[in-house]
Motif scaffolding. Structure first.
Motif, mmCIF file in Angstrom:
data_model
loop_
_atom_site.group_PDB
_atom_site.id
_atom_site.type_symbol
_atom_site.label_atom_id
_atom_site.label_comp_id
_atom_site.label_asym_id
_atom_site.label_seq_id
_atom_site.Cartn_x
_atom_site.Cartn_y
_atom_site.Cartn_z
ATOM 1 N N UNK A 151 3.427 8.315 69.053
ATOM 2 C CA UNK A 151 4.838 8.547 70.515
ATOM 3 C C UNK A 151 6.090 8.773 69.067
ATOM 4 N N UNK A 152 6.268 8.043 68.444
ATOM 5 C CA UNK A 152 7.575 8.006 67.365
ATOM 6 C C UNK A 152 7.563 8.867 66.721
ATOM 7 N N UNK A 153 6.091 9.820 65.872
ATOM 8 C CA UNK A 153 5.984 10.388 64.932
ATOM 9 C C UNK A 153 5.666 12.035 65.438
ATOM 10 N N UNK A 154 5.241 11.937 66.381
ATOM 11 C CA UNK A 154 5.044 13.000 67.066
ATOM 12 C C UNK A 154 5.531 13.602 68.875
ATOM 13 N N UNK A 155 6.313 13.187 68.726
ATOM 14 C CA UNK A 155 7.670 13.608 70.254
ATOM 15 C C UNK A 155 6.757 15.048 70.370
ATOM 16 N N UNK A 156 7.020 16.052 69.861
ATOM 17 C CA UNK A 156 6.411 17.572 70.652
ATOM 18 C C UNK A 156 4.704 17.381 70.368
ATOM 19 N N UNK A 157 4.326 17.059 69.989
ATOM 20 C CA UNK A 157 2.459 17.341 69.630
ATOM 21 C C UNK A 157 1.903 17.125 71.065
ATOM 22 N N UNK A 164 2.044 15.458 76.125
ATOM 23 C CA UNK A 164 2.306 15.839 74.679
ATOM 24 C C UNK A 164 2.236 14.235 74.119
ATOM 25 N N UNK A 165 2.038 13.287 73.276
ATOM 26 C CA UNK A 165 1.988 12.050 72.567
ATOM 27 C C UNK A 165 3.027 11.529 73.476
ATOM 28 N N UNK A 166 3.757 11.535 73.878
ATOM 29 C CA UNK A 166 4.703 10.688 74.534
ATOM 30 C C UNK A 166 4.548 10.907 75.625
#
Lengths: 497, 497
Positions: free
Chosen positions: A16-22, A33-35
């Motif tokens: 969630x922190x390091x891949x906000x748009x993946x 997305x992960x978030x």
């Protein structure tokens, strides 16, 4: 220090922190997305907690492949609970067994006659009728990240030793360690996208789903294998890997004969000229070794990889960097190189025993080594050959003889199409080896010739003392039906019987 | 179940079984296969045990790079003890401090004046005069493989917070988890051969030595960097990786100008046309990202990798799959994206604290997160930028201001060659930011211009209220000497002071 913990829930929080748009998940019209996945998993975890699910409790999924499998697993991880995706193709009777055995607090499901039948007789659990409404009903409250990564989080049914399957329990730590091995052997890079087109209740698909998740990649779900749809998804989602084997690949080649879909994103095993022209043939150890190795659910998936031993004498290759392997005899001693012993293992990716099977667990982990129930042999270059399931042992004189090893030797005779080996009572040796042999069409061989052949291949004391010829062998799945063979050909006097 | 254990000693035992003919170690005329290494490590472990070394005890190496470093580490692993390769370049006084601090039971060493000086005043330990004789004197008796892989096994001195270094303790589990990350990011394949030409008392070389060992590859040792000898070894041993940076690479290019040595086995980072023509430019995430990332000894080496985030906004990239990273403020709360906070971490590769520093350890692991003492910022794409060491904080009003962040902004002004930031007492804000600026040769800028520039780059409250120009800055190694700056430019009123 408390700073070493890493649960699957923690991995999601990190993404969630390091891949906000993946993109984490694609399934039909669902795209998260992960978030977004993290937010939904928190709601789902709170919804499960509201139904009483806490540390150690079980959550069951009865349905096809779905992003819900990953969500439920991660929600269970967040709570310290255990998630089980069961084989939804089973009969009502078999599902009822799973419900009794696992005792889940919550069951999420897709409607089917079998599920309805099983549900009727087992009403203790909370059955989630409307999954999306259930998720939506969960609160957004943060769930404490204080769970122990050595606790089980995934249960997969396998190993029907006594006719009924057992649920292998895998911890966060074991699943992450197993994924670490695949990260290396498959050379997973950023952007890795896996198409979950094999069954997620089986470790073969689940292990790549989890590796993809750990790497922060994209998991694409499809309910079941459909050649046209798989081609479409590889093209649309630029999948780099999928759960595919021989006939499935042939079906994809046929479905994409006109080149309708661009499959070049798939980095996969070479198979046929047509296939190789459609995809990108991958040179990672995993793909260049055609996914060779040895594994089982109890070790998290793969225990050994051919890709870690190029040019190996033994097709199972060498162990993952995170496990040890020994070949042990019935007394727990290491057998000499070249002899057949039970494949036993220890290490980070191993399971935590079967759910609710204390005696079986004690037996399987005797001496601090997991006993796989499979036989192997160490070759002169140190690599391993998988011989076959241990199943049963014949004891002739003081010697232990495994039917699988003798059968393997029998089948290398050019006239032998199939063979099974049983033990028959013997006055002098207590038991003697008996081979039941199916000859290849148009071939002949005498019992003496066959015995001589075996004597030349393995230790003499393992050769059959009796040979009978048969038109076919009774089978249970891929393996001989030994009970039927014993009944028909006079088997008996097995050690311990 | 006891089946999950994996110590470095277990890894060696596995390699003995599965790699009977593979070379483990090359060092001058010494050449050992994995079984030979395993046999020697058992003898060495028994020799150490005979000197009283048991679980938790320390073994010290004072000398240059050598296969002995790996042997001593593995022998300590076999006993549950802790091995420390200390910086042999230190003065007698500094070495005496290490001896006092670590309290080793056994010291193996290479003679030097400094070692002789330190030894004179510290005689409690057993000093190994003749290493080979010491190994030969150990028994062949099997050492029980019952050690806990969460116990420390390696100590590396680092982090001289108060002028004296602290020994970071790394467990078997942490070292294996860190190696797992490198196995993926460097795409380590069978046959991996690492040239240990950087100092093994530093984590940068040690981490690749261990990754190579875990993979069953070959470790080549050379006492110290010598361009001609490094070229010769790469050629002779077909090394795939070495510890090399900019100027070392230039030295290799010069040493091999005539093409005397074949360096094509080396799969390494692109550097210059001459270099790229000599080696094989590697496309693994590690090499294609020019080994970018963020790390420190306390996290086992690397915490984040640029290779896991191609095209990242932040040069530190993304965390290894086995850790979490948060950026925290002084109160332990996560800072918003784009703000500077302390890089804090949790996960499998993290250290187990410093040897004998209970208070420091409690402070560093406050709230269950390891506080690196370094500052970072999260970019909009979720990736991380390393800002600089935290060192000290300025508190102006209620705002925390880290000198490193302001210095970074100052240095982006074209006229600024160097800059340091201190806090000066301020009646209204308690402290105010003061910049000491060195102008680039031939450039001019007013204090106002520089302040405006910083205001445009970071939050306005962080901009200097005072600017002084200087001809040069006092330094301690690579960082400004803040104590000298405070004395010269009126610094003070720091929080907590």
């Amino acid at each position: 220090m408390g700073i070493h913990r890493l649960t699957l829930s923690d991995v999601l929080a990190e993404h969630r922190r390091s891949r906000p748009h993946e993109t984490a998940v694609v399934d039909g019209s669902v795209r998260l997305t992960y978030p977004q996945l993290d937010t939904r998993v928190t709601k789902l975890a709170n919804a499960l907690a509201a139904q009483g699910v806490g540390p150690g409790d079980r959550v069951l999924w009865l349905g096809q492949n779905s992003y819900r499998v990953l969500e439920l697993l991660l929600a269970a991880a967040r709570l310290g609970a255990v998630f089980c995706p069961a084989n939804w193709r089973q009969s009502a009777d078999e599902l009822a067994y799973v419900l009794d055995d696992l005792g889940p607090r919550v069951v999420a499901f897709e409607p089917s006659d079998a599920v309805a039948g099983a549900r009727e007789s087992r009403t203790a659990a909370h059955w989630v009728e409307d999954y999306e409404a259930f998720v939506a009903g969960g609160s957004d409250a943060e769930v404490p990240d204080d769970k122990d990564d050595r606790d089980p989080v995934l249960a997969l049914y396998t190993a029907a030793f006594d006719g009924r399957p057992n649920a292998a329990l895998l911890s966060h730590e074991a699943l992450i360690a197993h994924s670490a091995a695949l990260l290396q052997v498959r050379q997973v890079e950023p952007g890795f996208t896996f198409l979950n087109c094999g069954p997620l209740f089986h470790v073969g698909t689940m292990m790549f789903c989890l590796t993809t998740f750990l790497s922060g990649g994209k998991n694409v779900f499809t309910p079941a294998f459909d050649a046209e749809e798989v081609c479409r998804l590889i093209d649309a989602e630029r999948c780099t890997q999928a759960f595919l084997f021989g006939q499935m690949i042939d079906a994809l080649v046929a479905a994409n004969a006109g080149g309708k879909y661009d499959l070049s994103s798939l980095r996969f095993v070479s198979h046929s000229p047509e296939w190789d022209a459609m995809i990108t043939v991958d040179d990672s150890p995993w793909c260049s070794s055609k996914m060779g190795g040895y594994g089982q659910t109890e070790v998290g998936g793969m225990l050994t990889f051919l890709g870690l031993a190029p040019g190996a004498a033994g097709y199972a290759g060498r162990p993952s960097p995170f496990v040890q392997v020994r070949l042990l005899d019935a007394e727990g001693r290491e057998v000499p190189d070249g002899e057949v012993g039970e494949i036993c293992a220890r290490g980070k990716s191993l399971f935590s025993g079967y759910h609710d099977r204390p005696e079986l667990n004690a037996r399987k982990s005797a001496g601090g080594w997991h006993h796989t129930g499979d036989l192997g042999r160490r070759e002169p270059d140190g690599t391993l050959t998988f011989i076959g399931p241990k199943l049963r042992m014949i004891k002739s004189g003081n010697e232990n003889i495994y039917p699988a090893e003798v059968e393997r030797a029998l089948k290398t005779h050019p006239a032998v199409a199939d063979a099974a080996v049983i033990g028959v009572p013997d006055e002098r040796w207590k038991q003697a080896v008996k081979a039941i042999v199916v000859l290849a069409e148009g071939r002949t061989a005498t019992a003496e010739e066959i015995v001589e052949h075996v004597r030349g291949a393995i230790a003499s004391y393992k050769k059959p003392r009796h040979v009978e010829f048969a038109g076919e062998l009774p089978k249970k799945g891929f393996t001989p039906d030994y009970d039927a063979l014993d009944a028909r050909y006079g088997g008996g006097a097995y050690p311990g019987s």
